[in-house]
Scaffold this active site. Structure first.
Site, short mmCIF file in Angstrom:
data_model
loop_
_atom_site.label_atom_id
_atom_site.label_comp_id
_atom_site.label_asym_id
_atom_site.label_seq_id
_atom_site.Cartn_x
_atom_site.Cartn_y
_atom_site.Cartn_z
N SER A 1 0.80 -1.24 0.00
CA SER A 1 0.00 0.00 0.00
C SER A 1 0.83 1.28 0.00
O SER A 1 0.27 2.36 -0.20
CB SER A 1 -0.92 0.02 1.22
OG SER A 1 -2.13 -0.59 0.87
N LYS B 1 0.36 3.36 -2.94
CA LYS B 1 -0.80 4.25 -3.07
C LYS B 1 -0.37 5.72 -3.02
O LYS B 1 -1.02 6.58 -3.61
CB LYS B 1 -1.84 3.96 -1.97
CG LYS B 1 -2.48 2.56 -2.10
CD LYS B 1 -3.43 2.27 -0.95
CE LYS B 1 -4.35 1.10 -1.20
NZ LYS B 1 -4.03 -0.17 -0.63
N TYR C 1 -3.14 -1.99 -10.56
CA TYR C 1 -3.11 -1.81 -9.10
C TYR C 1 -2.21 -2.87 -8.44
O TYR C 1 -1.37 -2.56 -7.59
CB TYR C 1 -4.54 -1.85 -8.57
CG TYR C 1 -4.64 -1.93 -7.07
CD1 TYR C 1 -4.43 -0.80 -6.28
CD2 TYR C 1 -4.94 -3.13 -6.43
CE1 TYR C 1 -4.51 -0.88 -4.89
CE2 TYR C 1 -5.02 -3.22 -5.05
CZ TYR C 1 -4.80 -2.09 -4.29
OH TYR C 1 -4.87 -2.17 -2.92
N TYR D 1 -3.95 2.82 8.04
CA TYR D 1 -5.11 1.95 8.19
C TYR D 1 -5.98 2.47 9.34
O TYR D 1 -6.11 3.66 9.54
CB TYR D 1 -4.69 0.49 8.44
CG TYR D 1 -3.81 -0.07 7.35
CD1 TYR D 1 -4.20 -0.02 6.03
CD2 TYR D 1 -2.60 -0.65 7.64
CE1 TYR D 1 -3.40 -0.55 5.02
CE2 TYR D 1 -1.79 -1.18 6.64
CZ TYR D 1 -2.20 -1.12 5.33
OH TYR D 1 -1.42 -1.63 4.35
N VAL E 1 1.14 -3.80 3.77
CA VAL E 1 1.13 -5.12 4.41
C VAL E 1 2.40 -5.93 4.12
O VAL E 1 2.58 -7.02 4.65
CB VAL E 1 -0.13 -5.95 4.07
CG1 VAL E 1 -1.39 -5.30 4.63
CG2 VAL E 1 -0.25 -6.20 2.57
N1 GLU Z 1 -2.34 -5.36 -2.35
C1 GLU Z 1 -2.97 -5.27 -1.08
C2 GLU Z 1 -4.46 -5.34 -1.22
O1 GLU Z 1 -4.99 -4.86 -2.18
C3 GLU Z 1 -2.56 -3.99 -0.44
C4 GLU Z 1 -2.80 -4.06 0.97
C5 GLU Z 1 -2.03 -3.09 1.78
O2 GLU Z 1 -0.79 -3.06 1.77
O3 GLU Z 1 -2.74 -2.36 2.46
O4 GLU Z 1 -5.14 -5.90 -0.40
#
Ligand code: GLU
Length: 302
Positions: free
Chosen positions: A61, A64, A186, A238, A256
């Site tokens: 993430s 992002k 993604y 989160y 994660v």
């Molecule tokens: N690729 C993970 C998902 O889409 C990202 C999760 C993360 O690192 O928050 O669930």
């Protein structure tokens, strides 16, 4: 700086073994949990590091942030009509809020928001995946960075929940491209592999009013850079953004894969890596290390 990192390392080392690696993405389940590294990049580009700071890991993430910045560099403020800037208060992959709020994700750092941003980037670039890869290569100065196809394929094979969010947004007419294409981009982004040193360098422009020393250019305006830091501070960790603000007080983003990037505006950027996670998905040792760092430097944005 080196003695600061050495002291944090000594303090944190006994915690190795706490937490659990992410196993909902099967290709990540086999990562060695006994790893820990930190890198700091100051605003002159000087790197200080300790532990496994050169080990490449799945940025998940953290991508992002780069994806959002890529979108912000190519679109005007209308982008914020399609995605909000409020914390969600719900797990990062929750679907419920998206329906209540008519397919407009709360912020770009929950999965629905990141998928929406990926849709925006998909519309702009002939090859969105290469655009992202080249963007992080430029920001970090590391031309070897690549996305791990095994991780990306594993995520794609388990895409149901992310696909559900994207299709829901499409139903609300807030998604322009083919869902499966955007999902592939993604997951490519999530599967990018970078080290703490790469990430500390790549994120440094957020500590430096939008200017990247590695790219030698202004990536975001100082105002945009402030906006991204505000989003990181309110939504980057989160469901733990509140206690992270309370205990650490720095804009940060976790993934994660066990990485966390954080920004000390005007001073330096940090990346901490340790794969074992707590219940909400943040690296146990990463959070502890950043708490220790913010106490030791006696500085927070608040
Ligand atoms: N690729 C993970 C998902 O889409 C990202 C999760 C993360 O690192 O928050 O669930």
């Amino acid at each position: 700086m080196q003695s600061l990192l050495d002291a944090i390392y000594e303090e944190i080392k006994p915690m190795l073994g706490q937490g659990k690696v992410a196993d909902y993405i099967p290709a990540l389940a086999s990562v060695d949990p006994f790893q820990f590294g930190i890198a700091i990049c100051d605003n002159n580009g000087e790197i200080t590091q300790v532990g496994n700071a050169n080990t490449a890991f799945s940025i998940q993430s953290i991508s992002k942030v780069f994806n959002l910045v890529l979108a912000m560099t190519h679109y005007d403020d209308n982008l914020w009509q399609r995605v909000g800037c409020e914390p969600s208060g719900l797990p990062f992959n929750s679907l419920v809020q998206l329906e209540y709020e008519n397919g407009i994700p709360r912020n770009p750092f929950i999965n629905a928001g990141a998928l929406l941003i990926s849709d925006i980037v998909q519309s702009r670039f002939a090859s969105p995946q290469l655009a992202m890869r080249d963007f992080v290569r430029t920001l970090s100065g590391n031309t070897e960075i690549h996305s791990n196809p095994v991780v990306a394929d594993s995520e794609y094979a388990h895409r149901d929940r992310n696909a559900a969010m994207a299709y829901l947004m499409r139903d609300y007419k807030n998604f322009d491209n083919e869902v499966e294409d955007v999902l592939s981009s993604y997951f490519f982004n999530c599967a990018l592999e970078m080290s703490c040193v790469d990430l500390a360098r790549a994120i440094n422009f957020l500590a430096n009013r939008g200017y990247s020393l590695m790219a030698q250019k202004q990536i975001l305006t100082p105002d945009q850079s402030r906006q991204v830091n505000a989003l990181l501070a309110t939504s980057g960790m989160y469901d733990e953004a509140g206690s992270f603000a309370f205990n650490v007080g720095l804009p940060g983003k976790s993934g994660v894969g066990g990485g966390i990037v954080a920004v000390v505006p005007g001073r330096f950027s940090i990346c901490v890596f340790s794969p074992a996670l707590n219940k909400v998905g943040n690296s146990v040792l990463g959070v502890a290390a950043l708490e220790s760092l913010s106490k030791r430097i006696g500085w927070s944005v608040y």
